[in-house]
Design a protein around this motif. Structure first.
Motif, mmCIF file in Angstrom:
data_model
loop_
_atom_site.group_PDB
_atom_site.id
_atom_site.type_symbol
_atom_site.label_atom_id
_atom_site.label_comp_id
_atom_site.label_asym_id
_atom_site.label_seq_id
_atom_site.Cartn_x
_atom_site.Cartn_y
_atom_site.Cartn_z
ATOM 1 N N TYR A 81 -20.586 5.787 -25.084
ATOM 2 C CA TYR A 81 -21.706 7.095 -25.399
ATOM 3 C C TYR A 81 -22.330 6.981 -24.518
ATOM 4 O O TYR A 81 -23.407 5.887 -24.308
ATOM 5 C CB TYR A 81 -22.126 6.702 -26.823
ATOM 6 C CG TYR A 81 -20.975 7.687 -28.262
ATOM 7 C CD1 TYR A 81 -19.849 8.364 -27.515
ATOM 8 C CD2 TYR A 81 -21.417 7.226 -29.649
ATOM 9 C CE1 TYR A 81 -19.080 8.920 -29.069
ATOM 10 C CE2 TYR A 81 -20.738 8.037 -30.622
ATOM 11 C CZ TYR A 81 -19.321 8.579 -29.956
ATOM 12 O OH TYR A 81 -18.732 8.913 -31.363
ATOM 13 N N LEU A 107 -26.263 7.809 -24.369
ATOM 14 C CA LEU A 107 -26.651 8.564 -25.617
ATOM 15 C C LEU A 107 -28.082 9.013 -25.603
ATOM 16 O O LEU A 107 -28.525 8.811 -23.713
ATOM 17 C CB LEU A 107 -27.807 7.256 -26.540
ATOM 18 C CG LEU A 107 -26.952 6.536 -27.067
ATOM 19 C CD1 LEU A 107 -27.979 5.316 -27.763
ATOM 20 C CD2 LEU A 107 -26.004 6.876 -27.993
ATOM 21 N N TYR A 127 -32.799 9.203 -28.336
ATOM 22 C CA TYR A 127 -31.595 9.155 -29.772
ATOM 23 C C TYR A 127 -32.408 8.613 -30.057
ATOM 24 O O TYR A 127 -32.347 8.763 -31.907
ATOM 25 C CB TYR A 127 -30.929 7.951 -28.942
ATOM 26 C CG TYR A 127 -30.338 7.174 -29.367
ATOM 27 C CD1 TYR A 127 -29.182 7.653 -30.843
ATOM 28 C CD2 TYR A 127 -30.430 5.895 -29.754
ATOM 29 C CE1 TYR A 127 -28.294 6.951 -31.129
ATOM 30 C CE2 TYR A 127 -29.203 4.967 -30.776
ATOM 31 C CZ TYR A 127 -29.310 5.194 -31.085
ATOM 32 O OH TYR A 127 -28.281 4.760 -31.888
ATOM 33 N N LEU A 128 -32.811 7.194 -30.401
ATOM 34 C CA LEU A 128 -33.747 6.454 -31.081
ATOM 35 C C LEU A 128 -34.723 7.013 -32.046
ATOM 36 O O LEU A 128 -35.422 6.920 -33.461
ATOM 37 C CB LEU A 128 -34.571 5.237 -30.466
ATOM 38 C CG LEU A 128 -33.451 4.497 -29.999
ATOM 39 C CD1 LEU A 128 -35.367 3.450 -29.456
ATOM 40 C CD2 LEU A 128 -32.991 3.339 -30.884
ATOM 41 N N ARG A 154 -34.599 10.364 -33.507
ATOM 42 C CA ARG A 154 -33.571 11.313 -33.889
ATOM 43 C C ARG A 154 -32.918 10.523 -35.006
ATOM 44 O O ARG A 154 -32.062 11.417 -35.430
ATOM 45 C CB ARG A 154 -33.629 12.510 -32.516
ATOM 46 C CG ARG A 154 -33.892 13.181 -32.229
ATOM 47 C CD ARG A 154 -33.902 14.166 -30.918
ATOM 48 N NE ARG A 154 -32.857 15.343 -32.422
ATOM 49 C CZ ARG A 154 -31.565 15.756 -31.922
ATOM 50 N NH1 ARG A 154 -30.955 15.125 -30.181
ATOM 51 N NH2 ARG A 154 -30.607 15.681 -32.710
ATOM 52 N N ARG A 155 -32.426 9.739 -34.318
ATOM 53 C CA ARG A 155 -30.563 9.347 -34.880
ATOM 54 C C ARG A 155 -30.824 9.067 -36.339
ATOM 55 O O ARG A 155 -29.995 9.246 -37.107
ATOM 56 C CB ARG A 155 -30.528 8.063 -34.914
ATOM 57 C CG ARG A 155 -31.403 7.086 -34.870
ATOM 58 C CD ARG A 155 -30.749 5.440 -34.110
ATOM 59 N NE ARG A 155 -31.683 4.085 -34.656
ATOM 60 C CZ ARG A 155 -31.287 2.617 -34.413
ATOM 61 N NH1 ARG A 155 -30.307 2.438 -33.998
ATOM 62 N NH2 ARG A 155 -32.576 2.127 -34.838
ATOM 63 N N ARG A 204 -27.887 9.303 -39.162
ATOM 64 C CA ARG A 204 -27.487 7.331 -39.104
ATOM 65 C C ARG A 204 -26.876 7.508 -40.858
ATOM 66 O O ARG A 204 -25.696 6.663 -40.295
ATOM 67 C CB ARG A 204 -28.177 6.874 -39.182
ATOM 68 C CG ARG A 204 -28.333 5.022 -39.093
ATOM 69 C CD ARG A 204 -28.759 4.177 -38.603
ATOM 70 N NE ARG A 204 -28.823 3.307 -37.928
ATOM 71 C CZ ARG A 204 -29.347 2.080 -37.946
ATOM 72 N NH1 ARG A 204 -30.607 2.102 -38.201
ATOM 73 N NH2 ARG A 204 -28.729 1.195 -37.440
ATOM 74 N N HIS A 217 -23.229 9.281 -39.703
ATOM 75 C CA HIS A 217 -22.165 8.441 -38.826
ATOM 76 C C HIS A 217 -21.844 7.134 -39.068
ATOM 77 O O HIS A 217 -20.192 6.862 -38.838
ATOM 78 C CB HIS A 217 -22.855 8.288 -37.915
ATOM 79 C CG HIS A 217 -23.255 7.596 -36.665
ATOM 80 N ND1 HIS A 217 -22.138 7.492 -35.402
ATOM 81 C CD2 HIS A 217 -23.017 6.332 -36.625
ATOM 82 C CE1 HIS A 217 -22.109 6.674 -34.913
ATOM 83 N NE2 HIS A 217 -22.448 5.659 -35.224
ATOM 84 N N ALA A 272 -24.567 0.110 -30.314
ATOM 85 C CA ALA A 272 -24.771 0.932 -29.468
ATOM 86 C C ALA A 272 -26.059 -0.861 -28.822
ATOM 87 O O ALA A 272 -26.036 -1.406 -28.834
ATOM 88 C CB ALA A 272 -26.671 1.178 -29.760
ATOM 89 N N ASP A 301 -18.147 13.010 -34.839
ATOM 90 C CA ASP A 301 -19.260 12.756 -35.188
ATOM 91 C C ASP A 301 -20.929 12.968 -35.238
ATOM 92 O O ASP A 301 -20.884 13.835 -34.094
ATOM 93 C CB ASP A 301 -19.133 10.950 -33.612
ATOM 94 C CG ASP A 301 -20.107 9.822 -34.136
ATOM 95 O OD1 ASP A 301 -21.056 10.628 -35.300
ATOM 96 O OD2 ASP A 301 -20.049 9.035 -33.887
ATOM 97 N N TYR A 310 -23.798 12.358 -34.478
ATOM 98 C CA TYR A 310 -24.621 11.496 -33.797
ATOM 99 C C TYR A 310 -24.073 12.697 -31.750
ATOM 100 O O TYR A 310 -24.580 13.436 -31.667
ATOM 101 C CB TYR A 310 -23.380 10.644 -32.786
ATOM 102 C CG TYR A 310 -25.544 9.072 -33.951
ATOM 103 C CD1 TYR A 310 -25.883 9.775 -34.671
ATOM 104 C CD2 TYR A 310 -24.748 8.236 -33.462
ATOM 105 C CE1 TYR A 310 -26.882 8.816 -35.538
ATOM 106 C CE2 TYR A 310 -25.530 7.097 -34.466
ATOM 107 C CZ TYR A 310 -26.708 6.901 -35.064
ATOM 108 O OH TYR A 310 -26.596 6.653 -36.149
ATOM 109 N N LEU A 322 -27.006 14.300 -30.225
ATOM 110 C CA LEU A 322 -27.906 12.512 -29.896
ATOM 111 C C LEU A 322 -26.984 11.802 -28.612
ATOM 112 O O LEU A 322 -27.449 10.759 -28.067
ATOM 113 C CB LEU A 322 -27.766 11.801 -31.232
ATOM 114 C CG LEU A 322 -28.694 11.746 -31.552
ATOM 115 C CD1 LEU A 322 -28.787 13.166 -32.315
ATOM 116 C CD2 LEU A 322 -29.397 10.959 -32.848
#
Length: 102
Positions: free
Chosen positions: A7, A9, A13-14, A16-17, A21, A24, A42, A69, A71, A76
């Motif tokens: 992936y 990213l 990413y950090l 919005r995850r 999460r 996922h 990750a 997924d 993400y 993401l």
């Protein structure tokens, strides 16, 4: 056979995850319980890529995982790709190759 799902990213990413999460992780743990995912996570410093190791018969399985997924479906993940991995060293390797003994 082993396959790596990579992936790429997103820059946020950090940030919005969190909202995706749990969903996922549920998907990933279900794949692990079916024996498909061996290990996943990750990369850190920077968190710009994730790698998921699959042990399965076909690349269709990691491709289906990525397609569903959250993400991926929520942006993401900027891009993803599946690569077959010929593993040769270690008890879990699918094509064990040992050095010639003299």
């Amino acid at each position: 056979m082993h396959f790596l799902l990579f992936y790429d990213l997103s820059d946020d990413y950090l940030a919005r995850r969190g909202q995706f999460r749990n969903e996922h992780l549920k998907l990933a743990w279900e794949a692990q319980e079916r024996g498909e995912i061996v290990i996943a996570g990750a990369l850190a410093e920077p968190a710009d890529c994730a790698v998921l190791l699959f042990d399965c018969a076909s690349k269709d399985i990691p491709e289906r995982f990525a397609a569903t997924d959250p993400y991926v479906t929520n942006g993401l993940v900027k891009a993803w790709r599946v690569r077959p991995w010929t593993t040769v060293v270690g008890e879990a390797a699918t094509t064990i190759v040992r050095p010639d003994s003299h």
